[in-house]
Structure formats: structure tokens, C-alpha cells
Motif scaffolding. Sequence first.
Motif: not given
Length: 470
Positions: A152-174
Motif C-alpha cells: 500500500t501507498v498512503i497518499v498525503d496530498s492531491v499532488t501525490e495522488v496525481e503523481r502516483l496515478a501517473a507512475v502506476a498508469a505508465a506501468r499498467g498497474i493498479r
Amino acid sequence: MNASLAPAWLAVPRDANDLAPAVWPHSACRDADGVLTIGGVAATALRDDFGTPLYVVDEGELRARARRVRDAFQDAAATRGTEARVYYAGKAFLSAEVARWVTEEGLNLDVCTGGELAVALAAGVDPVRIGFHGNNKSRVELEAAVDARVGTVIVDSVTEVERLAAVAAARGIRQPVLIRVNSGVHAETHDFLATAHEDQKFGFALADAPEIAALVRAQPGLMLVGVHCHIGSQIFGIDGFRESAARIVALHAELSEIDPLPILNLGGGFGIAYTSVDDPDPIEALADGIVAAVAAQCAARGIPIPRLAFEPGRYIAGPAGVTLYEVGTVKPVRVSDEATRIYVSVDGGMSDNARHALYDAQYSARLASRSSTAEPTLTRIVGRHCESGDIVVDAEYLPGDVAEDDLLAVPATGAYCYSLASSYNHVPRPAVVAVRDGRARVIVHRETIADLLARDAGLTPTSEGNRCLY
């Protein structure tokens, strides 16, 4: 004894050699010569073999406390028809060996930086058992976490949500995530240790959490699995946890109406005794009270109890650690016409224990190289650094014959002392030695002057390897 300088809570001991059971590892005792032993190893032998200052960790104590907290929460959860996972909060003290000990005892591991993540992975911790915290995770850190498949990743800000979403999507991972939420409960602790009030850097306000949950759920690369809340550290009782649980369960119920959330993480912060007057509730009572509060709130709303998670660190590591120092000078300082304070200077200080300077933290101390029949005398144990605030133990009664070359031991230093250590004044950081069953071994090497000089770019060639990765 200059008792007029003593804080109100500090009583004159009947015997300045006694070891308060709540403060010291269970293995701590004095041998026939009056020498302190920990894990079956004499403090004098530790000094001779490894030098001072020296962090000593009782492996048996740390493992036993890991098992105790695991059993406390798992038993409390099972009684209410759910499960509990316990994560060791690595920020308290993390090394490869400690990561292995706690996972071998059935705990998961909580990390909060790329460096802590790297230690956990290098130690062989299963990434699924890792939770990744932090209020400003870089893209590089998030890439490392996603690539490792952390649980699990514990998200802490809107910026981090967007940043993590981009990283995961680029790898085809949820990537499974928890949202860190501030319940608004003000823990009864030092302001810098209270982490659920509104005006601080961690997490989202309770009122904003539904909007953040919707943002997370809208990201193809993220999977919302729960809510996280941590109200602070060094908390002795149940009241703050109970109130926070009520607020967080209400949020959990609201968010679960859209899509069930399997996890509710209520953090850690369970206090320990640093002095003989500290009296934290037993972990079993805390666990039962917290889980009971969650169960009652869920029952009132007619919802199932989610799987629970907790993140103790200090409780596990703190009492397992003792720091050894050698006395350099003993100096009487006249404070007034009526009182003189005895300053005992040791070969460490705020570089190996910054907690008094940061939080006005109180500690205990005892002579470790011998026992003494001298009258207890009020002392202040200070370090060798060029700061008047370089205090290790603000007030303690030591035998009045404490002298140069004596060995002192400060208990309950297993949490946040090595983690906060620095090389201030170019004093190298101490080694960490594990003791168990009469044997001692280094688990973190002592830093040396050569190590400090090797990092000085004015003395050594620069290299690409010195680039900061996050």
C-alpha cells in the motif's frame, strides 16, 4: 543533594543502583561485581569490544515486544470478528537486521522515505508487506515503490495522488492506496508529536476526504482500499484513540457506501516509560479498547468491521535500546547561593540523542561499570557538543562518587535516537550492537572520521554517484 533543583516528579531513590523494571529491558541486571548486563553481556565488555558511545539493542526484548503487540491487536480483532495487521513503524529505528526481526515475528513494515524502502527491500522484506508513508514522496520514490509492488501507498496530498496515478498508469498497474486523514483529535503529547490536528503538514482534513476519495477512484492506476489516521506519538491512554475512531469510522462508512473499503488503519503512537514515574496503559488494554471502540461504531451504523491495521514503532524498539557513554568530566556549577548543579559530561550528546533538544524529552540513567554506596546526588548529564542545550538527561540522581571513566547507561533509547542521529561538530555516529543470550554483534557499523572526510568534496573527487535521487 541540591534537591531544590530537582523537577517535582523526580524522587530521591533509596538506591541509585536500582533499575526500574518499566524502563529497562527485561534482561537488564547487575552482575556480582555490580556491572550492568544486558542480554547477558556486561556493559564493560561492550565498551571494551565496541567503544562508546554505543547503542545497544536487546534483540530478545525487541522480538518479544513485537510478538506482544501483534498478539494484542490480533486477539482483540478476532474477538470482534475481524482481523488486524501490525506494521512496525521503521522510522523509530530501522536496519536490515531489525527489518528481518520484526517480519520474522509476523509484523509488516511501514516506511516513509526511499531510503527506508531501500533498506527494507535489501533486507529481503516481502514488498506486499510494506506500507509507504510520507508527506512529500518524490516521483523517483513512487516509481521505486510501484516497481517493487509495495502493498500500500498512503497518499498525503492531491499532488501525490496525481503523481502516483501517473507512475502506476505508465506501468499498467493498479496501485492499492490509503488516504491519510486528520481526525481533528488533539493527542495529549508534545505539539511536534501530535499529528491529527488540522494545522500541520500531514494528510487531508476530514471534511475534504470524500472529495479526495473520489479523485483517487477516478484514477485508472489507483485502487482505494482504505483510510488511515494517526493522532500522534507517546500517548499513554485510550481516550484520544476512542474519539478518533468514532470520527474515522463515520468517514469509512460514508466512503464504503460507494464502494466497500476493506482496510481501516488507525496508526500507532503508543507510549512507553522513559522514567520511573511514566505509566502508560498496557498494550493489551489499548488494543482491546481501540478495537472495541471501532466495533461499537460499526455496530451503531450497521456495517461490518473492516480489517484493521496499526503502526507501532516506539513501543517495540524504544525499551529494547540502551545507550552507553563514558564520563569525561564532572563539574559542579554554582546556580545560586543555596544550590550547585553537578554536570556530568559524556562522550556523546545531542548528535546521538536529539530528543531532549527537540521535545524536552526526559530520560533516566544509571552507573553501568560498577555499583556504588555513595549518597544519591542530583546531576545533569550533558554531551560534548558546542551547544548549551546539549543535554542527554536533564535531571537524575546518580551516586555522588560518579567520576571520570565511569560508564553510564541511558535506557529506552531504542526509538528515534539512532534515527535522528547526526554528525554535528563532526562527531561520528555510534555503532549499534545487538545483544542476545550472552553474545554481541554489530548490526550498524560505527561511523569514523575517515567516513566524514570521504564525503567532503573539497578532499575527494566528485562523482556521478553523488547525485541526489530524491
